[in-house]
Enzyme design. Structure first.
Site, short mmCIF file in Angstrom:
data_model
loop_
_atom_site.label_atom_id
_atom_site.label_comp_id
_atom_site.label_asym_id
_atom_site.label_seq_id
_atom_site.Cartn_x
_atom_site.Cartn_y
_atom_site.Cartn_z
N ASP A 140 0.90 -1.35 0.12
CA ASP A 140 0.17 -0.04 0.04
C ASP A 140 0.82 1.16 -0.06
O ASP A 140 2.15 1.11 0.20
CB ASP A 140 -0.88 0.10 1.14
CG ASP A 140 -1.98 1.04 1.07
OD1 ASP A 140 -2.38 1.72 0.23
OD2 ASP A 140 -2.26 1.46 2.13
N SER A 141 0.26 2.54 -0.28
CA SER A 141 1.13 3.66 -0.11
C SER A 141 1.41 4.04 1.25
O SER A 141 2.34 4.70 1.42
CB SER A 141 0.38 4.68 -0.88
OG SER A 141 -0.97 5.08 -0.02
N TYR A 160 -0.76 8.27 -2.74
CA TYR A 160 -1.20 7.73 -4.01
C TYR A 160 -2.57 8.76 -4.53
O TYR A 160 -2.60 9.04 -5.65
CB TYR A 160 -1.26 6.67 -4.14
CG TYR A 160 -0.08 5.66 -4.21
CD1 TYR A 160 1.15 6.01 -4.11
CD2 TYR A 160 -0.29 4.18 -4.48
CE1 TYR A 160 2.20 5.69 -4.05
CE2 TYR A 160 0.70 3.74 -4.51
CZ TYR A 160 1.88 3.96 -4.34
OH TYR A 160 3.16 3.26 -4.47
N CYS A 187 -4.57 -1.68 -1.87
CA CYS A 187 -4.72 -0.08 -2.05
C CYS A 187 -5.56 0.00 -3.30
O CYS A 187 -5.33 -0.51 -4.35
CB CYS A 187 -3.29 0.40 -2.55
SG CYS A 187 -3.50 2.33 -2.86
N ASN A 188 -6.70 0.49 -3.05
CA ASN A 188 -7.67 0.70 -4.14
C ASN A 188 -7.31 1.76 -5.19
O ASN A 188 -7.26 1.38 -6.45
CB ASN A 188 -9.14 1.37 -3.53
CG ASN A 188 -9.96 0.35 -2.97
OD1 ASN A 188 -10.70 -0.35 -3.48
ND2 ASN A 188 -9.65 0.52 -1.59
N CYS A 248 -11.26 3.01 0.08
CA CYS A 248 -9.77 3.02 0.35
C CYS A 248 -9.32 2.26 1.50
O CYS A 248 -10.06 2.39 2.72
CB CYS A 248 -9.41 4.51 0.74
SG CYS A 248 -7.99 5.10 1.34
N THR A 249 -8.38 1.35 1.49
CA THR A 249 -8.13 0.44 2.76
C THR A 249 -7.75 1.18 3.87
O THR A 249 -7.73 0.66 4.97
CB THR A 249 -6.93 -0.47 2.47
OG1 THR A 249 -5.85 0.51 1.78
CG2 THR A 249 -7.43 -1.23 1.11
N HIS A 250 -7.41 2.52 3.72
CA HIS A 250 -7.25 3.62 5.00
C HIS A 250 -8.54 3.47 5.95
O HIS A 250 -8.50 3.41 6.99
CB HIS A 250 -6.84 4.85 4.83
CG HIS A 250 -5.31 4.83 4.48
ND1 HIS A 250 -4.60 4.46 3.21
CD2 HIS A 250 -4.23 5.37 5.14
CE1 HIS A 250 -3.47 4.66 3.56
NE2 HIS A 250 -2.89 5.27 4.51
#
Length: 263
Positions: free
Chosen positions: A10-11, A42, A74-75, A188-190
């Site tokens: 992921d970023s 990103y 990460c989407n 968003c995975t966040h």
């Protein structure tokens, strides 16, 4: 014994929400979690930047860590660079896409929200998912770079006023028909990392969904029947390791990661 890890990329720290699901599904797997801290975030970058950076970086990571498969957790990176990565690497690569299909299946009002980064919510891939799986729904989108930063700050242990979360999502519910949203896709995975805070600030009750459970099932399927190490090891890798990344040590430990290193 096969000691090769599963590599999650992921970023930033958002992919930890996916790592948690993969770890629960495959408790014997060794995991390498990679955060491209030098390229973060990103969501505000151009498609061209991400399409060039992600395959090159994952090529380096594949050479160094010899993973059995890679999860792009990460989407934004997945919707832009997944096909490029799969073309470049000779191993399974699992991407992350907005969970629009399950959201449409759950919605009763037929109005769903897609909450992601600016780069993700504008992708034609999202248009396609909405057309295929939510054709009878109104799909409202909102990109929030601020919410990504809030998730990063939370995992560093920084105190955050709930009003910041309220402001970050106001653009979703403030749209026409926003008051009818009953399911929100955390694209968003966040965002699953701050879902407790989001539940506190939404203007009316909604259900949040994300893609982590589906990713974990896919990884389990692709690795079915494979050997695993007796004692799995987990590590975090950062493309830039500064005090900000070192401040994540406590959060990483909660995900079973007690070792960090720079790429």
């Amino acid at each position: 014994m096969d000691a090769r890890p599963i590599l999650l990329f992921d970023s930033g720290v958002g992919g930890l929400s996916v790592l948690a699901a993969v770890r629960a599904a495959l408790p014997r797997a060794s995991l390498v979690y990679v955060a491209d801290s030098a390229g973060f975030p990103y969501g505000t970058k151009s498609e061209a930047e991400i399409a060039a950076r992600v395959p090159a970086l994952l090529g380096r990571l594949a050479e160094r860590y010899d993973p059995r498969l890679i999860v792009i957790a990460c989407n934004t990176a997945s919707t832009i660079a997944l096909s490029h990565v799969r073309s470049a690497l000779d191993l399974d690569v699992v991407g992350t896409v907005p969970a629009i299909k399950p959201a449409a299946e759950m919605s009763r009002t037929r109005v769903i929200g897609v909450l992601g980064t600016d780069a993700t919510v504008r992708q034609p891939y999202v248009d396609d998912l909405a057309a295929r799986f939510a054709g009878d729904c109104t799909v409202l989108r909102h990109g929030s770079a601020a919410l990504v930063e809030l998730a990063e700050a939370k995992l560093r242990g920084e105190p955050i006023d709930l009003s910041a979360y309220r402001t970050a999502i106001a653009g979703l519910f403030g749209q026409p028909d926003g008051e009818r949203i009953d399911v929100v896709v955390n694209a968003c995975t966040h965002f699953p990392l701050v879902v407790d805070e989001l539940v506190e600030v939404v203007p009316h009750p909604v259900t949040f969904v994300d893609g982590a459970p589906g990713i974990a099932r896919r990884v389990a399927h692709l690795t079915q029947g494979q050997d695993w190490p007796v004692a799995p090891e987990h590590r975090a890798v950062f493309t830039r390791l500064t005090e900000a990344e070192r401040a994540l040590a406590s959060a990483l430990a909660r995900f079973g990661i007690d070792r960090s290193e720079a790429l």
